[in-house]
Design a protein around this motif. Structure first.
Motif, PDB file in Angstrom:
ATOM      1  N   UNK A 114      -4.691 -53.639 -79.156  1.00  0.00           N
ATOM      2  CA  UNK A 114      -4.326 -55.042 -79.322  1.00  0.00           C
ATOM      3  C   UNK A 114      -4.388 -55.549 -80.760  1.00  0.00           C
ATOM      4  N   UNK A 115      -5.227 -54.980 -81.592  1.00  0.00           N
ATOM      5  CA  UNK A 115      -5.375 -55.472 -82.964  1.00  0.00           C
ATOM      6  C   UNK A 115      -4.486 -54.703 -83.936  1.00  0.00           C
ATOM      7  N   UNK A 116      -4.523 -53.386 -83.847  1.00  0.00           N
ATOM      8  CA  UNK A 116      -3.740 -52.563 -84.770  1.00  0.00           C
ATOM      9  C   UNK A 116      -2.246 -52.896 -84.770  1.00  0.00           C
ATOM     10  N   UNK A 117      -1.589 -53.054 -83.589  1.00  0.00           N
ATOM     11  CA  UNK A 117      -0.147 -53.368 -83.617  1.00  0.00           C
ATOM     12  C   UNK A 117       0.173 -54.653 -84.387  1.00  0.00           C
ATOM     13  N   UNK A 118      -0.697 -55.647 -84.304  1.00  0.00           N
ATOM     14  CA  UNK A 118      -0.480 -56.906 -85.029  1.00  0.00           C
ATOM     15  C   UNK A 118      -0.581 -56.661 -86.533  1.00  0.00           C
ATOM     16  N   UNK A 119      -1.598 -55.905 -86.941  1.00  0.00           N
ATOM     17  CA  UNK A 119      -1.765 -55.596 -88.366  1.00  0.00           C
ATOM     18  C   UNK A 119      -0.586 -54.769 -88.879  1.00  0.00           C
ATOM     19  N   UNK A 120      -0.171 -53.777 -88.072  1.00  0.00           N
ATOM     20  CA  UNK A 120       0.943 -52.907 -88.469  1.00  0.00           C
ATOM     21  C   UNK A 120       2.230 -53.705 -88.626  1.00  0.00           C
ATOM     22  N   UNK A 121       2.439 -54.678 -87.755  1.00  0.00           N
ATOM     23  CA  UNK A 121       3.639 -55.507 -87.827  1.00  0.00           C
ATOM     24  C   UNK A 121       3.618 -56.384 -89.074  1.00  0.00           C
TER      25      UNK A 121
END
Length: 224
Positions: A185-192
């Motif tokens: 849930x956190x990594x995809x937001x940061x990656x985006x």
């Protein structure tokens, strides 16, 4: 009997399979069909003597029939079901991947902390993830302490300490649950935000989607 069967069949398929496996394993031990000594996690027995089944049975045995067993079954069915019917509704492959991730991580940690049965850790992991995904849900412990869902694992951990139980098993569940929560849930937001090429780490392979019957849904998501 019909009412009990109906309630049982209302449990989502993955949660139902896990609950059934745990119940039958305990029943087998209670009837002396199998021994708990053939179920516990032991690195040497698994990889030196080929007793591979221990990688799975360590997550199925929650102790003999007792109040403690019922307590564990309640938390297993409740939070496994809430996740499968909530965040993972229509995403069975993602839910199975979460369980596989938890099992893999805990199996790697177990040899270093001398833990023999890891079912409680997996339940704690699911409780942690559910709590983080339902931050506004208010809960009560023994009708005395009121708190929000993300604090549930920590309240349970504190209660376990008060009872004199070792915290290792609970702590493993929280640690692995936090790791999964970050990756899912956190990594995809940061990656985006940062424009990284790898947008998602916890993405089920096509084979797992196919096995779980979510292949078509996954294809639609990727096309969108």
């Amino acid at each position: 009997l019909a009412l009990s069967t109906g309630r049982y069949m209302e449990i989502p398929v993955v949660s139902r399979l896990y609950f059934t496996g745990a119940f039958l394993t305990t029943a087998g031990c209670a009837l002396d069909i199998i021994s708990p000594f053939s179920l516990y996690f032991n690195w040497d027995l698994i990889f030196s003597q080929g007793q591979i089944w221990r990688l799975f049975t360590t997550y199925l045995f929650f102790g003999m029939f007792s109040i403690d067993f019922l307590f564990h079954m309640y938390f297993l069915v409740r939070y496994c079901r809430l996740l499968e019917e909530g965040d993972f509704r229509g995403r069975t492959a993602n839910f199975v991947l979460m369980l596989m991730f938890g099992i893999a991580m805990m199996t790697l940690v177990a040899p270093f902390v001398s833990v023999h049965f890891l079912g409680s850790s997996l339940t704690f992991m699911m409780t942690y993830v559910w709590g983080r995904r339902n931050e506004d849900v208010r809960m009560s412990f023994l009708g005395v302490i009121s708190f929000k869902a993300p604090y549930l694992p920590w309240v349970m951990l504190g209660f376990s300490v008060l009872l004199g139980n070792p915290v290792t098993i609970d702590a493993i569940g929280i640690l692995v649950g936090h790791t999964y929560y970050f990756l899912e849930y956190v990594y995809p937001v940061i990656a985006e935000i940062r424009g990284w090429k790898l947008k998602r780490i916890m993405e089920p392979p096509t084979l797992l989607h196919w096995m779980c019957g979510t292949y078509d849904g996954a294809m639609h998501v990727h096309q969108d």
